[in-house]
Every structure is written in structure tokens, then in C-alpha cells.
Design a protein around this motif. Structure first.
Motif, PDB file in Angstrom:
ATOM      1  N   UNK A   4      26.611   8.127  58.377  1.00 35.63           N
ATOM      2  CA  UNK A   4      26.210   9.519  58.331  1.00 35.63           C
ATOM      3  C   UNK A   4      26.838  10.172  57.112  1.00 35.63           C
ATOM      4  N   UNK A   5      27.168  11.445  57.178  1.00 34.98           N
ATOM      5  CA  UNK A   5      27.184  12.259  58.398  1.00 34.98           C
ATOM      6  C   UNK A   5      25.817  12.732  58.874  1.00 34.98           C
ATOM      7  N   UNK A   6      24.755  12.416  58.101  1.00 29.30           N
ATOM      8  CA  UNK A   6      23.420  12.867  58.495  1.00 29.30           C
ATOM      9  C   UNK A   6      22.729  11.786  59.318  1.00 29.30           C
ATOM     10  N   UNK A   7      22.195  12.184  60.474  1.00 29.65           N
ATOM     11  CA  UNK A   7      21.469  11.281  61.358  1.00 29.65           C
ATOM     12  C   UNK A   7      20.169  11.954  61.805  1.00 29.65           C
ATOM     13  N   UNK A   8      19.213  11.131  62.207  1.00 27.03           N
ATOM     14  CA  UNK A   8      18.043  11.657  62.897  1.00 27.03           C
ATOM     15  C   UNK A   8      18.510  12.172  64.257  1.00 27.03           C
ATOM     16  N   UNK A   9      18.065  13.372  64.643  1.00 23.71           N
ATOM     17  CA  UNK A   9      18.511  13.950  65.893  1.00 23.71           C
ATOM     18  C   UNK A   9      18.212  13.109  67.111  1.00 23.71           C
ATOM     19  N   UNK A  10      17.154  12.296  67.045  1.00 23.75           N
ATOM     20  CA  UNK A  10      16.787  11.438  68.178  1.00 23.75           C
ATOM     21  C   UNK A  10      17.698  10.224  68.285  1.00 23.75           C
ATOM     22  N   UNK A  11      18.474   9.969  67.230  1.00 24.25           N
ATOM     23  CA  UNK A  11      19.293   8.762  67.171  1.00 24.25           C
ATOM     24  C   UNK A  11      20.588   8.884  67.969  1.00 24.25           C
ATOM     25  N   UNK A  12      21.049  10.110  68.219  1.00 22.09           N
ATOM     26  CA  UNK A  12      22.356  10.355  68.829  1.00 22.09           C
ATOM     27  C   UNK A  12      22.243  10.444  70.349  1.00 22.09           C
ATOM     28  N   UNK A  51       9.314  18.056  66.761  1.00 20.13           N
ATOM     29  CA  UNK A  51       9.659  18.477  65.411  1.00 20.13           C
ATOM     30  C   UNK A  51      10.693  17.515  64.835  1.00 20.13           C
ATOM     31  N   UNK A  52      10.523  17.127  63.591  1.00 19.81           N
ATOM     32  CA  UNK A  52      11.511  16.261  62.957  1.00 19.81           C
ATOM     33  C   UNK A  52      12.819  17.027  62.783  1.00 19.81           C
ATOM     34  N   UNK A  53      13.933  16.362  63.108  1.00 15.53           N
ATOM     35  CA  UNK A  53      15.231  17.031  63.055  1.00 15.53           C
ATOM     36  C   UNK A  53      16.287  16.092  62.482  1.00 15.53           C
ATOM     37  N   UNK A  54      16.971  16.532  61.440  1.00 15.39           N
ATOM     38  CA  UNK A  54      18.107  15.799  60.877  1.00 15.39           C
ATOM     39  C   UNK A  54      19.368  16.622  61.110  1.00 15.39           C
ATOM     40  N   UNK A  88      13.375  24.197  57.787  1.00  8.26           N
ATOM     41  CA  UNK A  88      14.234  25.150  58.479  1.00  8.26           C
ATOM     42  C   UNK A  88      15.672  24.655  58.360  1.00  8.26           C
ATOM     43  N   UNK A  89      16.539  25.472  57.784  1.00 10.66           N
ATOM     44  CA  UNK A  89      17.923  25.101  57.532  1.00 10.66           C
ATOM     45  C   UNK A  89      18.817  25.898  58.472  1.00 10.66           C
ATOM     46  N   UNK A  90      19.505  25.208  59.391  1.00 12.66           N
ATOM     47  CA  UNK A  90      20.270  25.892  60.432  1.00 12.66           C
ATOM     48  C   UNK A  90      21.743  25.503  60.349  1.00 12.66           C
ATOM     49  N   UNK A  91      22.598  26.476  60.025  1.00  8.74           N
ATOM     50  CA  UNK A  91      24.025  26.219  59.907  1.00  8.74           C
ATOM     51  C   UNK A  91      24.821  27.136  60.803  1.00  8.74           C
ATOM     52  N   UNK A  92      25.792  26.567  61.490  1.00  7.55           N
ATOM     53  CA  UNK A  92      26.651  27.356  62.359  1.00  7.55           C
ATOM     54  C   UNK A  92      28.089  27.310  61.889  1.00  7.55           C
ATOM     55  N   UNK A  97       2.943  28.832  62.232  1.00 10.22           N
ATOM     56  CA  UNK A  97       2.689  27.847  61.178  1.00 10.22           C
ATOM     57  C   UNK A  97       3.954  27.075  60.802  1.00 10.22           C
ATOM     58  N   UNK A  98       5.116  27.576  61.199  1.00  9.20           N
ATOM     59  CA  UNK A  98       6.380  26.892  60.917  1.00  9.20           C
ATOM     60  C   UNK A  98       6.732  25.843  61.970  1.00  9.20           C
ATOM     61  N   UNK A  99       5.905  25.684  62.986  1.00 11.52           N
ATOM     62  CA  UNK A  99       6.175  24.664  64.011  1.00 11.52           C
ATOM     63  C   UNK A  99       6.013  23.244  63.468  1.00 11.52           C
ATOM     64  N   UNK A 100       5.443  23.106  62.282  1.00 10.21           N
ATOM     65  CA  UNK A 100       5.303  21.787  61.658  1.00 10.21           C
ATOM     66  C   UNK A 100       6.467  21.486  60.713  1.00 10.21           C
ATOM     67  N   UNK A 101       7.432  22.407  60.645  1.00 11.05           N
ATOM     68  CA  UNK A 101       8.537  22.266  59.693  1.00 11.05           C
ATOM     69  C   UNK A 101       9.483  21.134  60.087  1.00 11.05           C
TER      70      UNK A 101
END
Length: 297
Positions: free
Chosen positions: A287-295, A249-252, A127-131, A222-226
Motif C-alpha cells: 500500500x498504502x493505497x488499496x482497492x476498498x474491496x480488498x480490505x 462505485x470504484x473506491x481506492x 471524488x476526493x475524500x480526506x478526513x 451524474x457523479x454516481x459514476x465517479x
């Protein structure tokens, strides 16, 4: 040319081959590189960025500092490489950049930072989410995932349609705003279905990107494993990262920050990490990419 000796990054000059509006207050800029610059920049990864001298002859008008921009795409054409950035006009640096024309030479440091970690499983879902200005790295990521054959859906969030109006294919917008469509040209380039969310409902789903994501996942369990990849304003990233934690859910996340050097020298882009003791990392170097749990949100 011995590619083993080519640096992983460098200072290069390229020529502007395209410069056009992306939306209200936004422009798309494509730069062509040759030689060693072409080989080095061709190795750029989604999530990485460039530091640009926003003026002719490598001069950033009104200031000595370069400006950081996410990479929106990298395209190889024979012995040349084209790199795209999409930027918002907000100050003297980007105003000077907006005044540059096709054929002008431009000076960049590239590629910089650590990019997204792509899935190794060909059956993965992403899932690619851009704002807003966080959309460009999602376009680049969609292209790389398409090359791997990974299933993906792109989400684009904006205040209103004017932010992305030059990238919209109006006739491709479907009646159900939570069904991926061919409504965005940059996602279409990689055959990636997209969902648009606008705060005022002027295009696509009326609401924010998290509400659109929740609606999509409710209809497609089925996308809840994305794996979630996100870039945009910090409040958006915080909401998505906390949601990802809640549903396991894994989040970067690709963080945005003011930075002077872009290579870890000035220490101006430090962010605090989660955990008991106070610790920090640099957006530009770590970074600029981090694991979401890291911040620490």
C-alpha cells in the motif's frame, strides 16, 4: 545527469524552506531538495509517503525510529523539487519535528509505497475524500488530476473548524454547504472545488463525510459514476468503502498504520484482506493505497 540510473527511492537530505501552522495541532512543512534527490522525489505519486528523521542532523529525538508522513504536494522549480508534508503533533517524534526551523537540514526516505491509480479516461469524474490528517494526499491527488484535466471535487472532514482553520478561506464558504466552493487554500491551488464537513457544524456541512457525500450525490446523480479516493481514520474508510460497494462505485483507500521501517522489513503494518482464507498485506510495501474491496473491514 543520466536519469535512467536514478533510483526510484532513496535516503536524502533536504532543507526546510517553510514551516507554519495548518490548524490546531497541525503544521505544514516544505522541504527543498537538489540534485539526484530532486529528480527522484519529483517522480513521487499521490498516495505515496516519506519516512522522516524528526530532528536535526537526521536524529529522531527520543527514539531511533523515523516517522511516516503522507506527501501533500510536490513542486518542481528549475533544478530543485519541494515536497510538502502536513503533520499532527502527537508525540516526541513530531514534537521534535515541530521544533525544527526554516534553514535546518532534514533527512528523509522517499518516495515510499504504492500510490493511487489515476483514471486514464479524460472524461472521468473523481471524488476526493480526506478526513483530518488524511487530507494531505488528497491535495496532492487533486493537483495531479488537474494536470490531466479530470473533473474532481474535494471533500474535507474534521471534528471542527480549528483542525483546518489555517487553510480556510472563510469568505469563500457558500450558503449551501453541499455546493463545491473555493473554501480551502490547498484545493484552490489546483482549482479544485471543495466541500467541508464538520462534526459540530462549525464549518460547512454539519455531519460526517459520508453524510456529506450522500447529500452531494443525491443532488448530482451524474457523479454516481465517479471513482472515489479516500484517506483518513479507519472507521471513515470502512464506511466509505462499504458505501462504495453498495452503490457499485470504484473506491481506492489510502490506509494509515503504525510502521517502523516503511519498506516492508519489520512487518509491523500488516492488514488482513477480505476473502475466505486468512491473508495479509503490508501497508508500507503493498500500500498504502488499496482497492476498498480488498480490505477485511
Amino acid at each position: 545527469m543520466n536519469q535512467e540510473r536514478i533510483a526510484r527511492r532513496g535516503q536524502f537530505q533536504g532543507v526546510i524552506v517553510s514551516h507554519c501552522p495548518f490548524g490546531q495541532g497541525y503544521n505544514s512543512l516544505i522541504i527543498r531538495f537538489e540534485g539526484i534527490a530532486s529528480v527522484t522525489i519529483a517522480k513521487a505519486q499521490p498516495g505515496q509517503f516519506v519516512q522522516v528523521a524528526c530532528g536535526p542532523a537526521g536524529i529522531t529525538k527520543g527514539t531511533t525510529l523515523r516517522r511516516p508522513f503522507s506527501i501533500s504536494g510536490v513542486t518542481l522549480d528549475g533544478d530543485t523539487t519541494c515536497l510538502e508534508i502536513i503533520y499532527r503533533i502527537i508525540g516526541p517524534g513530531t514534537e521534535a519535528l515541530a521544533n525544527m526551523s526554516v534553514g535546518d537540514m532534514i533527512d528523509v526516505l522517499a518516495p515510499l509505497g504504492q500510490g493511487f491509480k489515476l483514471p486514464k479516461d479524460p472524461d472521468a469524474k473523481c471524488l476526493l475524500l480526506g478526513g483530518g490528517i488524511g487530507l494531505p494526499p488528497m491535495f496532492f491527488l487533486a493537483d495531479r488530476l488537474a494536470q490531466q484535466g479530470v473533473d474532481r471535487v474535494g471533500f474535507a472532514a474534521a471534528r471542527n473548524i480549528e483542525v483546518v482553520q489555517n487553510d480556510i478561506v472563510a469568505e469563500a464558504i457558500v450558503d449551501n454547504p453541499l455546493v463545491p466552493s473555493k473554501a480551502m487554500k490547498h484545493f484552490n491551488a489546483s482549482d479544485t472545488g471543495s466541500i467541508i464537513a464538520s462534526d459540530d457544524g462549525s464549518c460547512g456541512f454539519k455531519g460526517n463525510i459520508l453524510e456529506a457525500l450522500e447529500g452531494f450525490l443525491a443532488r448530482h446523480p451524474d457523479w454516481n459514476i465517479a471513482t472515489m479516493y479516500a484517506c483518513g481514520p479507519e472507521p471513515m474508510l470502512k464506511a466509505l468503502a462499504l458505501f462504495a460497494q453498495a452503490v457499485d462505485m470504484e473506491c481506492q483507500v489510502c490506509m494509515e498504520a503504525y510502521m517502523a521501517c516503511g519498506i516492508g522489513v519489520c512487518q509491523s503494518c500488516a492488514i488482513e484482506l477480505a476473502g475466505g482464507e486468512r491473508s495479509y498485506k503490508l501497508v508500507c510495501a503493498h500500500g498504502p493505497v488499496f482497492n476498498g474491496r480488498e480490505i477485511k473491514w
